[in-house]
Write a protein that holds these residues in place. Sequence first.
Motif, PDB file in Angstrom:
ATOM      1  N   PHE A  52      33.848  48.069  -9.918  1.00  0.00           N
ATOM      2  CA  PHE A  52      32.949  47.550  -8.885  1.00  0.00           C
ATOM      3  C   PHE A  52      32.339  46.237  -9.343  1.00  0.00           C
ATOM      4  CE2 PHE A  52      32.711  52.195  -8.962  1.00  0.00           C
ATOM      5  CZ  PHE A  52      33.236  52.478  -7.709  1.00  0.00           C
ATOM      6  N   SER A  54      29.431  45.086  -9.348  1.00  0.00           N
ATOM      7  CA  SER A  54      27.984  45.265  -9.234  1.00  0.00           C
ATOM      8  C   SER A  54      27.332  45.401 -10.606  1.00  0.00           C
ATOM      9  CB  SER A  54      27.683  46.497  -8.377  1.00  0.00           C
ATOM     10  OG  SER A  54      28.274  47.646  -8.948  1.00  0.00           O
ATOM     11  N   LYS A  59      25.341  40.107  -8.509  1.00  0.00           N
ATOM     12  CA  LYS A  59      26.576  40.539  -7.848  1.00  0.00           C
ATOM     13  C   LYS A  59      26.416  41.811  -7.012  1.00  0.00           C
ATOM     14  CE  LYS A  59      29.511  38.703 -11.503  1.00  0.00           C
ATOM     15  NZ  LYS A  59      30.474  39.061 -12.548  1.00  0.00           N
ATOM     16  N   ALA A  60      25.385  42.607  -7.290  1.00  0.00           N
ATOM     17  CA  ALA A  60      25.219  43.896  -6.620  1.00  0.00           C
ATOM     18  C   ALA A  60      24.857  43.719  -5.161  1.00  0.00           C
ATOM     19  CB  ALA A  60      24.118  44.698  -7.330  1.00  0.00           C
ATOM     20  N   SER A  61      25.298  44.689  -4.329  1.00  0.00           N
ATOM     21  CA  SER A  61      24.937  44.638  -2.904  1.00  0.00           C
ATOM     22  C   SER A  61      23.466  44.994  -2.744  1.00  0.00           C
ATOM     23  CB  SER A  61      25.811  45.604  -2.102  1.00  0.00           C
ATOM     24  OG  SER A  61      25.501  46.929  -2.440  1.00  0.00           O
ATOM     25  N   ARG A  62      22.916  44.659  -1.624  1.00  0.00           N
ATOM     26  CA  ARG A  62      21.483  44.893  -1.373  1.00  0.00           C
ATOM     27  C   ARG A  62      21.197  46.310  -0.907  1.00  0.00           C
ATOM     28  NH1 ARG A  62      18.109  40.546  -1.414  1.00  0.00           N
ATOM     29  NH2 ARG A  62      19.160  38.557  -1.649  1.00  0.00           N
ATOM     30  N   ARG A  63      22.168  47.162  -0.741  1.00  0.00           N
ATOM     31  CA  ARG A  63      21.964  48.538  -0.274  1.00  0.00           C
ATOM     32  C   ARG A  63      21.178  49.372  -1.225  1.00  0.00           C
ATOM     33  NH1 ARG A  63      27.777  50.333   1.125  1.00  0.00           N
ATOM     34  NH2 ARG A  63      28.544  48.266   1.261  1.00  0.00           N
TER      35      ARG A  63
END
Length: 63
Positions: A52, A54, A59-63
């Motif tokens: 992944f 993240s 780089k990580a998604s905001r979810r």
Amino acid sequence: MQERVVIDRNRVTGAGVTSGIDFALALVARIFGDERAQLIQLSMEYDAQPPFPSGSLAKASRR
């Protein structure tokens, strides 16, 4: 700064789990040259490809 390995004069630091390998390869390259470090990396078959993208806040998604 988001470096995994930092060389500052006579100090070398690394961050993260796999950065220990990066740290060692950076030291080998500095002491013995890039070719030796690349041969070691090849012999270890170290080709890090995390599953992944993240591994950092950047780089990580905001979810």
